[in-house]
Every structure is written in structure tokens, then in C-alpha cells.
Design an enzyme around this catalytic site. Structure first.
Site, PDB file in Angstrom:
ATOM      1  N   LYS A  80      24.206  98.095  41.470  1.00  0.00           N
ATOM      2  CA  LYS A  80      24.607  97.206  42.561  1.00  0.00           C
ATOM      3  C   LYS A  80      26.039  97.495  42.991  1.00  0.00           C
ATOM      4  O   LYS A  80      26.910  97.772  42.171  1.00  0.00           O
ATOM      5  CB  LYS A  80      24.454  95.750  42.120  1.00  0.00           C
ATOM      6  CG  LYS A  80      24.673  94.724  43.221  1.00  0.00           C
ATOM      7  CD  LYS A  80      24.409  93.319  42.694  1.00  0.00           C
ATOM      8  CE  LYS A  80      24.677  92.248  43.725  1.00  0.00           C
ATOM      9  NZ  LYS A  80      24.444  90.888  43.180  1.00  0.00           N
ATOM     10  N   SER A 155      21.532  87.926  45.585  1.00  0.00           N
ATOM     11  CA  SER A 155      22.366  88.884  46.285  1.00  0.00           C
ATOM     12  C   SER A 155      22.135  90.339  45.855  1.00  0.00           C
ATOM     13  O   SER A 155      22.684  91.255  46.459  1.00  0.00           O
ATOM     14  CB  SER A 155      23.843  88.540  46.057  1.00  0.00           C
ATOM     15  OG  SER A 155      24.184  88.637  44.684  1.00  0.00           O
ATOM     16  N   SER A 179      20.638  85.580  41.542  1.00  0.00           N
ATOM     17  CA  SER A 179      20.725  86.814  42.316  1.00  0.00           C
ATOM     18  C   SER A 179      20.013  88.022  41.718  1.00  0.00           C
ATOM     19  O   SER A 179      19.885  89.049  42.378  1.00  0.00           O
ATOM     20  CB  SER A 179      22.192  87.176  42.565  1.00  0.00           C
ATOM     21  OG  SER A 179      22.760  86.267  43.476  1.00  0.00           O
TER      22      SER A 179
END
Length: 467
Positions: A80, A155, A179
Site C-alpha cells: 500500500k 482505504s 481499511s
């Protein structure tokens, strides 16, 4: 025959060891597959094929010498965007952040490199990670491979999309309110939000965890061997334990005799949609048939708890945004700005009362779960929503109405996973959340794997649209 980009990490490692596959041909296959998918789902940041192939060639040479570097040597992986990688800027999903190269790998990235993983790309996230969508002022809009009109969740938006689309088997995301689990649910993959501190992370923050995003529990367990290694930079990390992650497979027998709480009402936020409720109830029936005792649970969260955490996060973001020069602040997603600026008039007493809801949430969650070995619930009250929306409500004054099932386990520091348990009539995945006692990360993996063995047949992974 399984396509190379669809092979799980365990199979790749076995094939490298037997010299029936090489990291180079696997990485080439993954890159070719990404090239077909990426125009449609926009899951990546810093996709650098030549850099990935250079890593793969180095891995191939190690395997040919019989000297693999670590447990993930040669396995294509993504990280990420907000997990720093040395020499790369970390924009945090927003055009407002200055693009300064990171001085060092953050702990999860460092562990992956040390284990020999091939870092194919980083993956996208929304502005400051404060949305459960792929909407960003820095990255292109990320979409869900199951239905590109829908979002992947967030997210860890790009990580969820990448795992479902077959961008290699291993992906890392982060989670402070859902997330990891929300995109896992909406993309039909597996993810574990570990106990707070189980995976060292930098910077640490209350409730914030990094974790694996994979298609199978087995691959997540393999990642945990690597990601849970110690790193002194995380002041909130747990003392290192040599956990037997390879013991994730205890079979269906692992469910026998367990007392499992069934939570179908979060006590706050949006109501659970009928198809989601039915899929979770069916999962409970399968576990019961395998020997578990299923006990319905009363909700333990309240709207005041959810609103308090929301308001505290608004104030934190408001302070952060006010510290930016006006020109940079103007680049932040308007939805995020409206959400954060709504806290401008809060008094000190209101901020304290809001912050106290984190503690009340923690106490209520631990108390409610203490009567059970594990707790199952929906991950989210609805399936994936329209890609262009920042949140299911599209309302910056009610932005977190979908995290009532996930956020309590961030605050209680308990491990919680998402595993696919069904599909809507439109073919969208539905995630089952499995939460366990604090520190029982391996137990959550074992229960999730047992459910993998008894759940109904899974649909084929989505394929890129025809050119």
C-alpha cells in the site's frame, strides 16, 4: 492449468524449489496480466516493470544457487502506498502532500524485501486514507474487478482490487477502522487485521494495523511469518513471539466445540442489507453443522461511540489541514475538507468527550466478546457501492455509517479477518468477519481456514474486459 498470475504463494515457492518455474517467468506473467487489467481498475502506484524484473532475476539466481533469501523469495507482491519504501514519495493519496522521497523502508516493506519478495508495485488509497473508497486527488479512481462501476473499498483500495484481479498473490494494506477488511469484503478476498502491534508499523497510531491481503488464508499465514518479525521503530509493537503460523490448517475439526457469537446488528450506522444478512446467517449455519455452537449476540456499539470517534478524527484532520499552506489545502478532496472543517467549532470539552468514546468502545467490545471463543458478523452492512462515491452515504457529516462492525476491533486491539461467504444476486462478494480474543491471531486464521473448507463453492475470479 492454473495461470501463473493466479498461483498462490505456497505453490510458487514449491515450484521455484523444484525448478519447474522461475521468478522471472512468473513476474513476467503477472506484469502482462496487470497490463490487461490496469486500464480498467487503476489499482497501482509506482508500477515499474523493469525494477520488478530486476528483482525477479536476482531471485532466480538465488534459487539456482539453492540459496533463497527468505520465505517469500521471488513471489510477486504489492505494498500500500502509505507504507514507505526507500527512495519513493509517499503522497498518502492526496495531491496536497509534497512528494519527498522516503528515507527508508517502513517495517512491513523492509520485511518483504528481506524475505526476497518481488515488489511489483505499490497500490492506491484515497486522500489521507480517510475514505472507504478509491477516490483520490492524487491517484486515478480505483475500481472493483467484480464490477468496474463499483469501488473496491478502502482505504486499502488498490490492494483489494489487485488481489482480486490477480496482480500476484501477496498484498499489504493498513487498517484503522476497517481499511483492510472492507476492501477484502467488497473484493471477495481474505484479509487479517492483526492484534495491534503484531505487525510492526511506522508511524504507529491508536488502532492502526498493517496486514495481509490475499486470496487464501494459507498465503496470509505465510505473510504473517514475515510481517510479524520485530522492528524497534514501532513503539506500540508487541513483544515478538515465534508463533507457529504454518499451523493455520487445523481442518474443519477446529470448529468443533467452539462457542461463536453471531452479531447481525452493529448497534449503529446503516442497517444490514438482506442479502448480506442471509449470507452471514448461512455461514453461521455451516459452522454450526461443523460442530460449533452459535449464539446470537446483542449489539454492543452505540451511535454515540461511532459519532465520537468520527468527531475526534474530524478534529485531528482539521488540525492537520489547517497546518498546510492554503494552496496545498485547496488540493484536498472537497469531501474530506468538508468533513474535517465541520470540527472547527468544537470546544475542548466536546473534543475530550469525543476522544473518550474510543475507550468506551474498547471496554464494550472486550466485554461483549468475552463470553465467546470467536465472534462472526458482516464486515459491512452492504456490498460494494458506486466507485465515484467517497462513502456509501455520500454525506461528509455521516461518513462512517458503514464501519460499525469493523471499527470496534481496532479499538479493542483484537484480531479480525474478512473471508468471502457469498455473493449478491448481482454477483458482488460478501465478507464474513471473524474476530478473536486479543493476541489470538493464529486462532482467527485457523477458524477462517476451517470456514474456507466448508463454505459453498467460490466463483471464478474476475477477468479483464476483452480488448
Amino acid at each position: 492449468m492454473t495461470a501463473l498470475h493466479d498461483l498462490p504463494a505456497h505453490d510458487l515457492i514449491a515450484a521455484y524449489r523444484q525448478r519447474t518455474l522461475s521468478p522471472v517467468e512468473v513476474t513476467q506473467a503477472v506484469l502482462a496480466h496487470i497490463e490487461r487489467w490496469e486500464p480498467h481498475i487503476k489499482a497501482t502506484y509506482l508500477l515499474r516493470p523493469e525494477a520488478a524484473l530486476a528483482q525477479a532475476r536476482a531471485s532466480e539466481a538465488r534459487w539456482l544457487r539453492g540459496e533463497p533469501q527468505g520465505a517469500l523469495d521471488g513471489v510477486p507482491s504489492t505494498i500500500k502506498e502509505n507504507i514507505s519504501t526507500e527512495g519513493d514519495p509517499t503522497p498518502l493519496g492526496t495531491a496536497a502532500v509534497e512528494l519527498v522521497p522516503a528515507a527508508a523502508d517502513a517495517p512491513p516493506a523492509a520485511r518483504m524485501r528481506e524475505a526476497g519478495a518481488v515488489i511489483v508495485a505499490k497500490t492506491t488509497m484515497p486522500d489521507y486514507g480517510m475514505l472507504s473508497s478509491g477516490l483520490s486527488t492524487f491517484h486515478p479512481l480505483s475500481r472493483n474487478p467484480w464490477d468496474v462501476s463499483k469501488g473496491p473499498g478502502g482505504s486499502s483500495a488498490g490492494g483489494g482490487a489487485a488481489a482480486a484481479a490477480g496482480y500476484g498473490p501477496l498484498h499489504i494494506g493498513t487498517d484503522i477502522g476497517g481499511s483492510l477488511r472492507l476492501p477484502a469484503s467488497w473484493c471477495g478476498i481474505f484479509s487479517l487485521k492483526p492484534s495491534l502491534g503484531r505487525i510492526p508499523i511506522d508511524p504507529p497510531y491508536t488502532g492502526r494495523a498493517a496486514g495481509p491481503m490475499t486470496r487464501t488464508v494459507a498465503d496470509a499465514a505465510l505473510m504473517m511469518q514475515v510481517l510479524s518479525l520485530p522492528d524497534a521503530r514501532d513503539s506500540m509493537s508487541l513483544p515478538y513471539q515465534d508463533i507457529a503460523w504454518s499451523q493455520f490448517n487445523k481442518g474443519v475439526e477446529r470448529l468443533r466445540g467452539l462457542r461463536i457469537g453471531l452479531l447481525l446488528d452493529a448497534g449503529c450506522g446503516l442497517p444490514v442489507e438482506p442479502e448480506v444478512k442471509a449470507a452471514v446467517e448461512r455461514a453461521a449455519q455451516l459452522m454450526e453443522a461443523a460442530g460449533a455452537t452459535i449464539v446470537p449476540m446483542a449489539p454492543f456499539m452505540t451511535q454515540a461511540m461511532l459519532d465520537g470517534m468520527d468527531h475526534f478524527w474530524r478534529m485531528r484532520s482539521h488540525i492537520d489541514l489547517q497546518a498546510l499552506p492554503a494552496a496545498r489545502r485547496d488540493k484536498v478532496l472537497p469531501y474530506i475538507r468538508a468533513w474535517a472543517d465541520s470540527a472547527a467549532g468544537m470546544s475542548g470539552t466536546e473534543v475530550f468527550n469525543a476522544s473518550h468514546q474510543f475507550h468506551l468502545t474498547r471496554v464494550a467490545t472486550v466485554k461483549a466478546c468475552s463470553a465467546f471463543d470467536y465472534v462472526i458478523s458482516p464486515v459491512a452492512p452492504m456490498p460494494a457501492f458506486q466507485a465515484e462515491l467517497p462513502s456509501p452515504t455520500n454525506d461528509p457529516l455521516h461518513p462512517l455509517e458503514h464501519i460499525g462492525f469493523t471499527v470496534p476491533f481496532n479499538m479493542s486491539e483484537q484480531p479480525a479477518a474478512s473471508v468471502n461467504c457469498g455473493y449478491t444476486s448481482a454477483g458482488l462478494p460478501i465478507g464474513l468477519q471473524i474476530a478473536g480474543p486479543r493476541f489470538d491471531d493464529l486462532g482467527v486464521l485457523q477458524v477462517a481456514h476451517a470456514f474456507e473448507l466448508i463454505r459453498e463453492p467460490q466463483r471464478a475470479w474476475p477477468q479483464p474486459p476483452a480488448a
